[in-house]
Design an enzyme around this catalytic site. Sequence first.
Site, PDB file in Angstrom:
ATOM      1  N   SER A  39       0.823  -1.199   0.052  1.00  0.00           N
ATOM      2  CA  SER A  39       0.022   0.063  -0.049  1.00  0.00           C
ATOM      3  C   SER A  39       0.837   1.305  -0.252  1.00  0.00           C
ATOM      4  CB  SER A  39      -0.856  -0.147   1.346  1.00  0.00           C
ATOM      5  OG  SER A  39      -0.272  -0.131   2.353  1.00  0.00           O
ATOM      6  N   ASN A 126      -1.719  -2.592  13.430  1.00  0.00           N
ATOM      7  CA  ASN A 126      -3.186  -2.442  13.269  1.00  0.00           C
ATOM      8  C   ASN A 126      -3.601  -1.038  14.228  1.00  0.00           C
ATOM      9  OD1 ASN A 126      -2.971  -5.000  12.013  1.00  0.00           O
ATOM     10  ND2 ASN A 126      -3.971  -5.924  13.360  1.00  0.00           N
ATOM     11  N   THR A 171     -40.215  26.759  -8.110  1.00  0.00           N
ATOM     12  CA  THR A 171     -40.680  25.387  -7.601  1.00  0.00           C
ATOM     13  C   THR A 171     -40.944  24.635  -9.125  1.00  0.00           C
ATOM     14  OG1 THR A 171     -42.958  25.731  -7.327  1.00  0.00           O
ATOM     15  CG2 THR A 171     -41.458  26.435  -5.167  1.00  0.00           C
ATOM     16  N   HIS A 172     -40.652  23.455  -8.884  1.00  0.00           N
ATOM     17  CA  HIS A 172     -40.539  22.612 -10.104  1.00  0.00           C
ATOM     18  C   HIS A 172     -40.040  23.175 -11.111  1.00  0.00           C
ATOM     19  CE1 HIS A 172     -43.877  20.263  -7.787  1.00  0.00           C
ATOM     20  NE2 HIS A 172     -44.200  21.199  -7.443  1.00  0.00           N
ATOM     21  N   SER A 293     -15.421  26.507 -27.370  1.00  0.00           N
ATOM     22  CA  SER A 293     -15.685  25.370 -28.161  1.00  0.00           C
ATOM     23  C   SER A 293     -14.707  25.410 -29.162  1.00  0.00           C
ATOM     24  CB  SER A 293     -16.887  25.399 -28.677  1.00  0.00           C
ATOM     25  OG  SER A 293     -16.842  24.634 -29.894  1.00  0.00           O
ATOM     26  N   LYS A 299     -19.481  29.797 -28.701  1.00  0.00           N
ATOM     27  CA  LYS A 299     -19.610  29.371 -27.320  1.00  0.00           C
ATOM     28  C   LYS A 299     -18.899  29.694 -25.919  1.00  0.00           C
ATOM     29  CE  LYS A 299     -21.755  26.065 -26.555  1.00  0.00           C
ATOM     30  NZ  LYS A 299     -21.749  24.581 -26.839  1.00  0.00           N
ATOM     31  N   ASN A 301     -18.387  28.222 -22.550  1.00  0.00           N
ATOM     32  CA  ASN A 301     -19.052  27.063 -21.615  1.00  0.00           C
ATOM     33  C   ASN A 301     -18.682  27.203 -20.305  1.00  0.00           C
ATOM     34  OD1 ASN A 301     -20.144  25.992 -24.080  1.00  0.00           O
ATOM     35  ND2 ASN A 301     -18.068  24.915 -24.414  1.00  0.00           N
ATOM     36  N   GLU A 306     -19.624  22.528 -14.520  1.00  0.00           N
ATOM     37  CA  GLU A 306     -20.012  21.107 -14.810  1.00  0.00           C
ATOM     38  C   GLU A 306     -19.234  20.213 -14.502  1.00  0.00           C
ATOM     39  OE1 GLU A 306     -20.918  20.996 -19.655  1.00  0.00           O
ATOM     40  OE2 GLU A 306     -20.285  22.997 -19.213  1.00  0.00           O
ATOM     41  N   TYR A 333      -8.790  -6.634  12.431  1.00  0.00           N
ATOM     42  CA  TYR A 333      -8.514  -6.123  11.389  1.00  0.00           C
ATOM     43  C   TYR A 333      -8.418  -7.135  10.111  1.00  0.00           C
ATOM     44  CZ  TYR A 333      -5.135  -4.233   7.919  1.00  0.00           C
ATOM     45  OH  TYR A 333      -4.812  -3.905   6.707  1.00  0.00           O
ATOM     46  N   GLN A 338      -6.916  -2.301   4.116  1.00  0.00           N
ATOM     47  CA  GLN A 338      -6.031  -1.507   3.411  1.00  0.00           C
ATOM     48  C   GLN A 338      -6.714  -0.652   2.182  1.00  0.00           C
ATOM     49  OE1 GLN A 338      -1.995  -2.808   3.043  1.00  0.00           O
ATOM     50  NE2 GLN A 338      -2.272  -2.991   0.708  1.00  0.00           N
ATOM     51  N   LYS A 341      -8.003   3.676   2.022  1.00  0.00           N
ATOM     52  CA  LYS A 341      -7.398   5.004   1.938  1.00  0.00           C
ATOM     53  C   LYS A 341      -7.798   5.950   0.739  1.00  0.00           C
ATOM     54  CE  LYS A 341      -4.227   2.923   4.679  1.00  0.00           C
ATOM     55  NZ  LYS A 341      -5.048   1.674   4.638  1.00  0.00           N
TER      56      LYS A 341
HETATM   57  N1  ARG Z   1      -0.925  -1.395   5.449  1.00  0.00           N
HETATM   58  C1  ARG Z   1      -2.035  -1.813   6.316  1.00  0.00           C
HETATM   59  C2  ARG Z   1      -3.118  -0.960   5.990  1.00  0.00           C
HETATM   60  O1  ARG Z   1      -3.145  -0.147   5.354  1.00  0.00           O
HETATM   61  C3  ARG Z   1      -1.598  -1.715   7.537  1.00  0.00           C
HETATM   62  C4  ARG Z   1      -1.829  -2.470   8.786  1.00  0.00           C
HETATM   63  C5  ARG Z   1      -1.467  -3.866   8.393  1.00  0.00           C
HETATM   64  N2  ARG Z   1      -1.750  -4.708   9.415  1.00  0.00           N
HETATM   65  C6  ARG Z   1      -1.497  -5.859   9.338  1.00  0.00           C
HETATM   66  N3  ARG Z   1      -1.649  -6.794   9.943  1.00  0.00           N
HETATM   67  N4  ARG Z   1      -1.358  -6.579   7.989  1.00  0.00           N
HETATM   68  O2  ARG Z   1      -4.170  -1.338   6.324  1.00  0.00           O
END
Ligand code: ARG
Length: 484
Positions: A39, A126, A171-172, A293, A299, A301, A306, A333, A338, A341
């Site tokens: 990650s 974790n 309205t509408h 355009s 144009k 725009n 948008e 966990y 992972q 994010k």
């Molecule tokens: N890279 C992991 C995550 O983003 C970190 C936690 C990983 N923990 C584990 N026991 N593999 O979730």
Amino acid sequence: MTAAVPKGPGASKPAPRKPAWSGRFSDVPSDELLAFGASLPVDRRLWREDIDGSKAHARMLAKQGVLTYEEMRDVVRGLDGIAAEIQAGTFTWDNATEDVHMAIESALTARIGEAGARLHTGRSRNDQIATDERLYIKRRMRELATTLNTLRRTLIELAEQHVRTVLPGYTHLQKAQPINLAHYLLAYAQMFARDFGRVKAAHDAADVSPLGSAALAGTGYPLDREYAARELGFADVTINATDSVSDRDFLLDALYAASVCQVHLSRLSEEIILWSTEEFGFITLSDRYATGSSIMPQKKNPDFAELIRGKTGRVLGDLQALLVTLKGLPLAYNKDMQEDKEPVFDALDTLEACLRVMTAMLASATFNGDRMYKAATGGFMAATDLADYLVVKCGVPFRRAHEIVGGIVLTCERQGRTLQDLSVDELQGFYMGFGRDAERALVIDKVVEQRATPGGTAPKAVMRQLELTKEQFNEDEQEQALFF
Ligand code: ARG
């Protein structure tokens, strides 16, 4: 070395280095699998929070006698050095490491030796990732609140200039009753004020420290969780270690706050797009906030409005993505987490950018009061007021008045005329009770002035709305400065 890995992708290439957890393994996954599981390319963005969390953990371990004072000092100095390099862009990220935690820890150990290898005592990735993410959300919610407040201030300033700019209210998407532009802009100010509340709530949801929960069960080391939490600026510590490492509700809260705010931006964008058509002509975007355009020379725009409307799909998708990722997970966990994010980064980056663009686009636009006024006088927007006249002046029950005026509108429509075109004699043809003063009920500015209930569109009521909106805004700004 890779013999045990069946034909899988990249199976022939040996892994460059043993992962930190490789002690109990006689073989390791291929490079391609390691890359699949990594990650780092995404979570590197958490480096600040990861380093802050590690420093607090090290200080706490030293206070509790688990690390020596010298070891702690080396760890903190080493981490500060790494932070300075990352900040300056001179740090070399080791792409063979799995995630931001491993990358920073292995760089630290390479620099300071054994003390670096002791840092992870009484901690798991974790609780480490949960801590990083909570610190990150706190920071991003603070930043978001500031950006959001700039838009709120712009709306208030625009409203102050347009207390007497009359336009049709719809309205509408059908002309309903005349309002003034300040009233309209202050409606959006209320929407963004509620967004501020949601952003603050998401901040507060994240403001609890999971550090010290370790893998899921706590640890045998004598940790002082409160101390570490205070060092990191958390308001409190979590109650249950298993929940602490499994909980991503605070991310959902942030994504929900972002989603609602983005929906508000999208509605405002839609209005800007509509208003900038030749048919409406209520708003003219600055040339800096419109594009042309490649084929049609005439144009102009409203691309940026948008795009804000378009990007809303992504932000809502980000919330959905995380909800679905979490929905089947057993405690505690799971590696699925992972995946939490990318949607968070994407949604918050998108919203920040959209808020900035919207603020500048509005501040630089021209509101065409003449076009608005003309549109407000054109149709039958005083119809309710004409009915009210019959109620107030002639004691006609409202339902009956509604019917009489409905008949007047129908006749006008057939003859291609407006209510303002009718003489008093003609009005009396529909109902004898109409007096000379009936014409006044049809003057559009008077119609607006009539609606003076609190929250109404009369300039007097709007001035009060402005006062209240400013008070609300100042309180929010103070709250942010003091508490978040
Ligand atoms: N890279 C992991 C995550 O983003 C970190 C936690 C990983 N923990 C584990 N026991 N593999 O979730």
